[in-house]
Design a protein around this motif. Structure first.
Motif, PDB file in Angstrom:
ATOM      1  N   GLY A 114      -5.166  16.302  -0.853  1.00 59.78           N
ATOM      2  CA  GLY A 114      -4.905  15.415   0.281  1.00 59.78           C
ATOM      3  C   GLY A 114      -4.820  16.232   1.550  1.00 59.78           C
ATOM      4  N   SER A 115      -3.873  15.911   2.379  1.00 57.12           N
ATOM      5  CA  SER A 115      -3.702  16.597   3.651  1.00 57.12           C
ATOM      6  C   SER A 115      -2.220  16.746   3.917  1.00 57.12           C
ATOM      7  CB  SER A 115      -4.372  15.798   4.777  1.00 57.12           C
ATOM      8  OG  SER A 115      -4.196  16.440   6.033  1.00 57.12           O
ATOM      9  N   ASP A 116      -1.891  17.497   4.963  1.00 55.26           N
ATOM     10  CA  ASP A 116      -0.494  17.511   5.364  1.00 55.26           C
ATOM     11  C   ASP A 116      -0.286  16.477   6.465  1.00 55.26           C
ATOM     12  OD1 ASP A 116      -0.777  18.749   8.056  1.00 55.26           O
ATOM     13  OD2 ASP A 116      -1.300  20.551   6.946  1.00 55.26           O
TER      14      ASP A 116
ATOM     15  N   ILE B  34       0.607  14.877   1.874  1.00 56.12           N
ATOM     16  CA  ILE B  34       0.477  13.447   1.614  1.00 56.12           C
ATOM     17  C   ILE B  34      -0.844  13.131   0.918  1.00 56.12           C
ATOM     18  CG2 ILE B  34       1.946  12.775   3.545  1.00 56.12           C
ATOM     19  CD1 ILE B  34      -0.578  12.146   5.139  1.00 56.12           C
ATOM     20  N   THR B  35      -0.800  12.096   0.112  1.00 59.69           N
ATOM     21  CA  THR B  35      -2.002  11.542  -0.505  1.00 59.69           C
ATOM     22  C   THR B  35      -1.936  10.031  -0.353  1.00 59.69           C
ATOM     23  OG1 THR B  35      -0.918  11.457  -2.673  1.00 59.69           O
ATOM     24  CG2 THR B  35      -2.245  13.401  -2.188  1.00 59.69           C
ATOM     25  N   ALA B  36      -3.094   9.405  -0.296  1.00 62.98           N
ATOM     26  CA  ALA B  36      -3.165   7.952  -0.114  1.00 62.98           C
ATOM     27  C   ALA B  36      -3.980   7.333  -1.224  1.00 62.98           C
ATOM     28  CB  ALA B  36      -3.785   7.616   1.244  1.00 62.98           C
TER      29      ALA B  36
ATOM     30  N   THR C   8       1.915   8.592  -0.936  1.00 62.11           N
ATOM     31  CA  THR C   8       2.892   9.417  -1.641  1.00 62.11           C
ATOM     32  C   THR C   8       3.006  10.741  -0.892  1.00 62.11           C
ATOM     33  OG1 THR C   8       1.204  10.316  -3.129  1.00 62.11           O
ATOM     34  CG2 THR C   8       2.436   8.389  -3.878  1.00 62.11           C
ATOM     35  N   ALA C   9       4.094  11.443  -1.088  1.00 63.97           N
ATOM     36  CA  ALA C   9       4.322  12.682  -0.337  1.00 63.97           C
ATOM     37  C   ALA C   9       5.066  13.689  -1.195  1.00 63.97           C
ATOM     38  CB  ALA C   9       5.115  12.388   0.939  1.00 63.97           C
ATOM     39  N   LYS C  10       4.810  14.961  -0.921  1.00 62.44           N
ATOM     40  CA  LYS C  10       5.518  16.066  -1.565  1.00 62.44           C
ATOM     41  C   LYS C  10       6.016  17.013  -0.482  1.00 62.44           C
ATOM     42  CE  LYS C  10       3.089  16.197  -6.046  1.00 62.44           C
ATOM     43  NZ  LYS C  10       4.192  16.352  -7.004  1.00 62.44           N
TER      44      LYS C  10
END
Length: 438
Positions: A102-104, A150-152, A160-162
Motif C-alpha cells: 500500500g502506501s503511507d 495504509i491499505t484500501a 486498514t492501517a498499521k
C-alpha cells in the motif's frame, strides 16, 4: 529501481535480494526485498554505515527490543534483526519486517483531504495499535502520517492501517526528543509536553494522533512553518478546527488535542469513539435497498426487547439490524421514542470490536461522542444518559446489529445483567438464522 549488489551487506545477500527502495530517512533506508528462503517479499530497514555511534546503536537496540515485544495486527511485525560485520569499516545494522502493500498516510494526504469514514477507520486501527503499545508501557513518541501504513479495499471504501517506525519509542515515561534527533515532519505533530522538553507519556501519542486525524479531514497542517515556530505555536494555541468538520469530530479532536495532558482521553476511549464514528459514517453511505436480512420478524423481536426492558429494569430496550428500515423498541408509555429509527440503535463500537459497550453517563463519558442515540450532534436525544449494547453475532463472528438497553438516568450494569443481555442477543440471532433457513 536497480540496486548495486556491492551496496547490499554480505549477510543480507545470503538470504534477501533487494528489489526496490520504499522510503528513506536521515538514519536509514527501507527496501523491498525477496526472502529467498521463504519465498516471500519483505521490508528491510538498512541503517547507514555512518550511523554507528554509540548513541545510534543504543537507539537502534531500543527499537529492536520494542518491536520484538509487540504482537498486534495493526503494528508492523518484526521478522529478523542483525548486525553485518563482514566489513570492519562498514558495519551495517538491519531489520527485516513484514511488507505492507500500500502506501503511507503522508503520501495519501498529498492528494488532499480524506472522507470522514476513511479517517474514522484509519484512526480506529491506529488507536487500537497504540492501546496495545501503551498496555506494554511503551510510548511511540513519533505518531505522524509517514509512520502510518495504509491499505484500501478494491472499491476504496474500507481502510486498514498499521503503525510502524518505533525508532524513538520509549519504555515508560521519558524526556522529549532532543532537537538534534528531529526528523523531517516530526515537529508538526509534537505534543506540547514534547515541545517543552518535559516527560512524555501515553497522552502525548493521543495528542499527535489528534493532529494526524485533523490533517486527514482538512489536508492542512495544524501548526505549519519552521520547526521552532511550529513547536512554540502549540504552547500558545489549540489547533484550529474549521467549521467544515462535523460537530462530533470537533468534540473528539478538541479533547485529544487539549494542551493539558491530563485532560486528554485515554487511548482506549479514543478507540471506542472512533469505532462509533466509523459506523456512523458508514451508515450514511449505506443503501436501503441492500438490507442485510430481508423480511425480519416483528413479534419475536418485540417480545425480546420487552423481556430485556423488564428483566434489566430499564425504560427502553431496542433491537437494530444493519440495513433494516426500522428498529424494534420497547419503551414506557411516558417516554418519547419516535426519534429512534433505522440504524440509530446500532452500536458501531460493538460491530467493530465484537464486544459489549457501556456508557454509564452520557454527559460525562467521551465515548458518547458520535453515538446516534446519546449524542445530540449525531441526531440523538439529550435526555438519554445510560446505554448498554451487545453485538448480534453470526457463527463466523461477523456482527449484524445490536441489542441495547437505555435509561434517562445514569446507572451501571453488573455482570449478571450483562450476561442476560448477551443471552437475549443470542436468541435474536437464533431467530434470524431460523428465518433465513425457512
Amino acid at each position: 529501481m536497480s540496486i548495486e549488489p556491492d551496496f547490499w551487506p554480505t549477510r543480507l545477500r545470503r538470504r534477501y535480494t533487494p528489489l526496490s527502495l520504499i522510503a528513506h530517512g536521515g538514519m536509514a533506508k527501507v527496501y523491498r526485498a525477496r526472502d529467498e528462503f521463504l519465498g516471500r517479499d519483505v521490508a528491510v530497514k538498512l541503517f547507514r554505515a555512518t550511523a554507528t555511534a554509540e548513541s545510534d546503536f543504543r537507539r537502534q537496540e531500543v527499537e529492536v527490543n520494542v518491536l520484538a515485544r509487540l504482537n498486534h495486527p495493526n503494528v508492523v511485525t518484526l521478522l529478523d534483526a542483525a548486525v553485518d560485520r563482514s566489513d570492519s569499516e562498514d558495519t551495517r545494522i538491519y531489520y527485516v519486517m513484514e511488507l505492507v502493500v500500500g502506501s503511507d498516510l503522508k503520501n495519501r494526504l498529498d492528494s488532499g483531504p480524506m472522507g470522514a469514514r476513511q479517517v474514522a477507520q484509519i484512526g480506529y486501527w491506529v488507536s487500537t495499535a497504540l492501546e496495545h503499545v501503551h498496555g506494554l508501557g511503551i510510548v511511540h513518541r513519533d505518531v505522524k502520517p509517514a509512520n502510518i501504513l495504509i491499505t484500501a479495499s478494491a472499491d476504496g471504501q474500507t481502510m486498514t492501517a498499521k503503525l510502524g517506525d518505533f525508532g524513538i519509542a520509549s519504555v515508560g515515561n521519558a524526556r522529549a526528543i532532543p532537537d538534534e534527533e528531529f526528523v523531517t515532519g516530526t515537529v508538526a505533530y509534537l505534543s506540547p509536553e514534547q515541545a517543552r522538553g518535559e516527560e512524555v507519556g501515553p497522552a502525548s501519542d493521543v495528542y499527535s494522533l489528534g493532529l494526524v486525524l485533523l490533517q486527514c479531514l482538512t489536508a492542512t497542517l495544524a501548526f505549519p512553518g519552521p520547526a521552532q515556530h511550529s513547536a512554540m505555536a502549540r504552547l500558545l494555541d489549540d489547533p484550529e478546527i474549521p467549521d467544515t468538520v462535523a460537530p462530533q469530530w470537533k468534540q473528539l479532536l478538541r479533547a485529544m488535542t487539549s494542551r493539558e495532558a491530563a485532560d486528554r482521553p485515554d487511548i482506549h476511549d479514543v478507540a471506542l469513539a472512533l469505532a462509533q464514528l466509523s459506523f456512523t459514517e458508514s451508515g450514511r453511505h449505506r443503501s436501503r435497498s441492500a438490507a442485510v436480512v430481508p423480511g425480519l420478524p416483528d413479534d419475536a423481536f418485540d417480545r425480546i426487547t420487552a423481556v430485556a426492558a423488564r428483566v434489566l429494569a430499564v425504560p427502553i430496550a431496542a433491537v437494530s439490524i444493519v440495513g433494516s428500515s426500522r428498529m424494534w423498541v420497547t419503551a414506557r408509555n411516558d417516554l418519547e421514542v419516535t426519534r429512534l429509527g433505522g440504524d440509530a440503535g446500532v452500536n458501531g463500537t460493538a460491530l467493530l470490536r465484537q464486544e459489549p459497550w457501556v456508557i454509564e453517563d452520557a454527559r460525562l463519558d467521551p465515548l458518547a461522542v458520535g453515538n446516534p442515540l446519546l449524542s445530540p450532534a449525531s441526531g440523538g436525544s439529550d435526555e438519554l444518559r445510560f446505554y448498554a449494547g451487545v453485538p448480534l453475532l453470526r457463527a463466523d463472528a461477523t456482527a449484524l446489529g445490536t441489542l441495547c438497553v437505555l435509561d434517562t438516568k445514569p446507572r451501571s450494569i453488573d455482570a449478571l445483567d450483562m450476561s442476560t443481555l448477551q443471552d437475549l442477543a443470542a436468541i435474536v440471532m437464533r431467530e434470524l438464522d431460523w428465518r433465513a433457513g425457512h
